[in-house]
Design an enzyme around this catalytic site. Sequence first.
Site, PDB file in Angstrom:
ATOM      1  N   ARG A  52       0.840  -1.208   0.000  1.00 59.53           N
ATOM      2  CA  ARG A  52       0.000   0.000   0.000  1.00 59.53           C
ATOM      3  C   ARG A  52       0.876   1.259   0.000  1.00 59.53           C
ATOM      4  NH1 ARG A  52      -4.550   0.786   4.582  1.00 59.53           N
ATOM      5  NH2 ARG A  52      -2.734   1.186   5.886  1.00 59.53           N
ATOM      6  N   LYS A 151      -2.141   7.434   1.620  1.00 67.62           N
ATOM      7  CA  LYS A 151      -1.963   7.630   3.060  1.00 67.62           C
ATOM      8  C   LYS A 151      -0.880   8.691   3.224  1.00 67.62           C
ATOM      9  CE  LYS A 151      -2.026   4.642   7.084  1.00 67.62           C
ATOM     10  NZ  LYS A 151      -2.965   5.422   7.845  1.00 67.62           N
ATOM     11  N   GLU A 184     -15.961   7.217   6.519  1.00 71.65           N
ATOM     12  CA  GLU A 184     -15.221   6.425   7.514  1.00 71.65           C
ATOM     13  C   GLU A 184     -15.066   7.275   8.765  1.00 71.65           C
ATOM     14  OE1 GLU A 184     -11.189   5.727   6.240  1.00 71.65           O
ATOM     15  OE2 GLU A 184     -10.995   7.761   5.454  1.00 71.65           O
TER      16      GLU A 184
HETATM   17  N1  PXG Z   1      -9.013   5.307   7.562  1.00 77.15           N
HETATM   18  C1  PXG Z   1      -8.025   6.199   7.761  1.00 77.15           C
HETATM   19  C2  PXG Z   1      -8.207   7.602   7.366  1.00 77.15           C
HETATM   20  C3  PXG Z   1      -6.837   5.750   8.356  1.00 77.15           C
HETATM   21  O1  PXG Z   1      -5.834   6.599   8.551  1.00 77.15           O
HETATM   22  C4  PXG Z   1      -7.773   3.530   8.507  1.00 77.15           C
HETATM   23  C5  PXG Z   1      -8.912   4.019   7.902  1.00 77.15           C
HETATM   24  C6  PXG Z   1      -7.678   2.076   8.823  1.00 77.15           C
HETATM   25  O2  PXG Z   1      -6.743   1.440   7.955  1.00 77.15           O
HETATM   26  P1  PXG Z   1      -5.871   0.200   8.438  1.00 77.15           P
HETATM   27  O3  PXG Z   1      -5.073  -0.141   7.239  1.00 77.15           O
HETATM   28  O4  PXG Z   1      -5.043   0.671   9.589  1.00 77.15           O
HETATM   29  O5  PXG Z   1      -6.812  -0.868   8.820  1.00 77.15           O
HETATM   30  C7  PXG Z   1      -6.702   4.398   8.731  1.00 77.15           C
HETATM   31  C8  PXG Z   1      -5.460   3.923   9.370  1.00 77.15           C
HETATM   32  C9  PXG Z   1      -3.320   6.343  14.549  1.00 77.15           C
HETATM   33  C10 PXG Z   1      -3.323   5.401  13.425  1.00 77.15           C
HETATM   34  O6  PXG Z   1      -2.212   6.627  15.043  1.00 77.15           O
HETATM   35  C11 PXG Z   1      -4.248   5.524  12.414  1.00 77.15           C
HETATM   36  C12 PXG Z   1      -4.212   4.627  11.359  1.00 77.15           C
HETATM   37  C13 PXG Z   1      -3.311   3.644  11.310  1.00 77.15           C
HETATM   38  C14 PXG Z   1      -2.397   3.530  12.334  1.00 77.15           C
HETATM   39  C15 PXG Z   1      -2.395   4.417  13.401  1.00 77.15           C
HETATM   40  O7  PXG Z   1      -4.404   6.776  14.954  1.00 77.15           O
HETATM   41  N2  PXG Z   1      -5.119   4.815  10.409  1.00 77.15           N
END
Ligand code: PXG
Length: 291
Positions: A52, A151, A184
């Site tokens: 990703r 991201k 989301e």
């Molecule tokens: N939406 C957004 C906008 C994100 O940033 C997710 C969904 C979930 O994706 P994953 O691949 O993690 O299942 C994310 C991921 C934090 C933190 O520090 C946030 C994420 C990942 C890791 C840490 O809050 N967001």
Amino acid sequence: MSRKIWLDGQLVDEADAKISVFDHGLLYGDGIFEGIRFYEGRVFKLTEHIERLFLSAKAILMTLPWTVEEVCGFVLETVKANGLRDGYIRLVVTRGAGDLGLNPYLCPTPSMFVIASAITLYPEEFYQNGLEVVTCGTRRPTPASVSPQVKSLNYLNNVMAKVEALNAGAKEGLMLNEQGFVAECTGDNVFVVKDGEVITPPVSDGSLDGITRQAIFELCEELGIGIREETMTRYDLYTADEAFLTGTAAEVIPMVKLDVREIGDGKPGIVTLKLVEAFRNLVRTTGTEIY
Ligand code: PXG
């Protein structure tokens, strides 16, 4: 013991892990990142996260001078150097140091750093009792802007939405897209359960294609639970039987209230709890061995 940070090819002490003030990651949010977890000595979905990262890099015209396998290796090296078995990895690639001014072509070399650290989780009571969520005024950007699939280091929309949620006394905030459909939460994907079936908005409605989200599709298939994508409004969340959020940090966590309305009976539902347990089992039994 000082944390060891992987920075541009070397493991350095935290105090020596420095980035230029001319780095475009800092000046413009011009860069990308991944958040990855490891459990009991295994990195969860490492290749998926790094793949990703490469897609994000491609989308923003950033050429990474490493292969996916090499980056996976740097991640494992960093965790090992810190002697950790459970924790969180933050991998960041910035456009690199350049001149003042937007032009990214004046930044010849991207910088990458990897942090491996312990993580503060939501207390267990939130997994038992569920989260209260409010809808934020701040929207997910339109796909005509930088895609929500990237991201990027530009998380200010999400940070502002999180602030709205926290100031409203909620732990998480629901973000809608420009049309007002559910996208989301600020760092998590959102799912509902209706009549025994799991439903989540398609990523084209403005969410990140979460790795945890993908794991839910796999788990539902394994458990024989129906799952599909469908565009949603807040009405669909208010009237769902159950709801839950997924993300690397939060894992799978029940959502029991949205905008003061109880979802279902206001308690984590049966399907949600089954998925919480199945996910916990998955992270402990799969993943790339670190040691
Ligand atoms: N939406 C957004 C906008 C994100 O940033 C997710 C969904 C979930 O994706 P994953 O691949 O993690 O299942 C994310 C991921 C934090 C933190 O520090 C946030 C994420 C990942 C890791 C840490 O809050 N967001």
